[in-house]
Design a protein around this motif. Structure first.
Motif, PDB file in Angstrom:
ATOM      1  N   LEU A  12      -4.888  -5.004  -2.700  1.00 20.32           N
ATOM      2  CA  LEU A  12      -3.488  -4.978  -3.135  1.00 20.32           C
ATOM      3  C   LEU A  12      -3.232  -5.788  -4.408  1.00 20.32           C
ATOM      4  N   VAL A  50       0.325   0.026  -4.701  1.00 18.83           N
ATOM      5  CA  VAL A  50      -1.085   0.120  -5.066  1.00 18.83           C
ATOM      6  C   VAL A  50      -1.692   1.326  -4.342  1.00 18.83           C
ATOM      7  N   VAL A 103      -5.272  -8.996   2.255  1.00 17.49           N
ATOM      8  CA  VAL A 103      -4.581  -8.077   1.344  1.00 17.49           C
ATOM      9  C   VAL A 103      -5.515  -7.077   0.687  1.00 17.49           C
ATOM     10  N   SER A 152       0.853  -1.191   0.000  1.00 20.23           N
ATOM     11  CA  SER A 152       0.000   0.000   0.000  1.00 20.23           C
ATOM     12  C   SER A 152       0.890   1.243   0.000  1.00 20.23           C
TER      13      SER A 152
END
Length: 190
Positions: free
Chosen positions: A26, A149, A23, A11
């Motif tokens: 992600l 991300v 997650v 992240s």
């Protein structure tokens, strides 16, 4: 001589999972494109052009026991490379895929050395998190690769694990904008 690359999806605030190992978004970029990366992943063309050669060059992968247990060791089939080196104080589970190319080592430095021997001239990939952070702190990581991300987790499992000292990286030598992911790669400053 192989290059040791610490890698993971992360992240923007530096987490590879939440506190419960979830997650969230992600890995969404693994299914938002039109270029096949594997039978399970379709990514943007730009991401595929970066990820495919990177994955093809991995000779061995170093992970911690926690990742091994969460994935059940990918059922004995390495997700990248030909060998998996698991850092663990516990042995391989009895009867677990006896033919699988998995090696259990109880020390991070020994795990990296074993992975380098197994990889030959190919890349040693080290999963970010606690084991990756320990390898970085020991000076065993040559490069840091992040697939960033655009999400903020706020808390969770840190990309660099429990590293609490400063480590300088060079300016990124890879900066690739994919769809909903930014691929970055840094050399570790020696």
């Amino acid at each position: 001589m192989s290059t040791v690359v610490m890698h993971n999806v992360v992240s923007v605030d530096g987490f590879i999972a939440d506190a419960d190992d979830q997650v969230g978004p992600l890995f969404d970029w693994y299914s938002n494109g039109d270029t096949e990366l594997s039978e399970y992943a379709k990514v943007s063309r730009v991401s595929a052009e970066y990820v495919k050669p990177m994955m093809a060059n991995i000779g061995s992968l170093v992970v911690g026991r926690h990742v091994f247990d969460m994935t059940n060791g990918w059922e004995g089939a390495p997700p990248a490379g030909e060998h998996i080196v698991v850092v663990s104080h516990r042995p391989k589970p009895d009867g677990w895929h006896p033919e699988a190319p998995y090696h259990f080592v109880d020390d991070v430095a020994q795990a990296i050395a074993k992975a380098k021997d197994l990889a030959g001239r190919r890349t040693v990939a080290v999963a970010a998190g606690d084991v990756g952070g320990q390898a970085l702190a020991l000076g065993l990581v040559d490069e840091v690769a992040m697939d960033v991300v655009p999400v903020v987790f706020g808390s969770g499992k840190r990309y660099f694990g429990s590293v609490d000292a400063q480590h300088l990286l060079e300016d990124p030598h890879v900066v690739i904008q994919g769809d909903r992911v930014l691929h970055l790669r840094y050399r570790v400053r020696r």
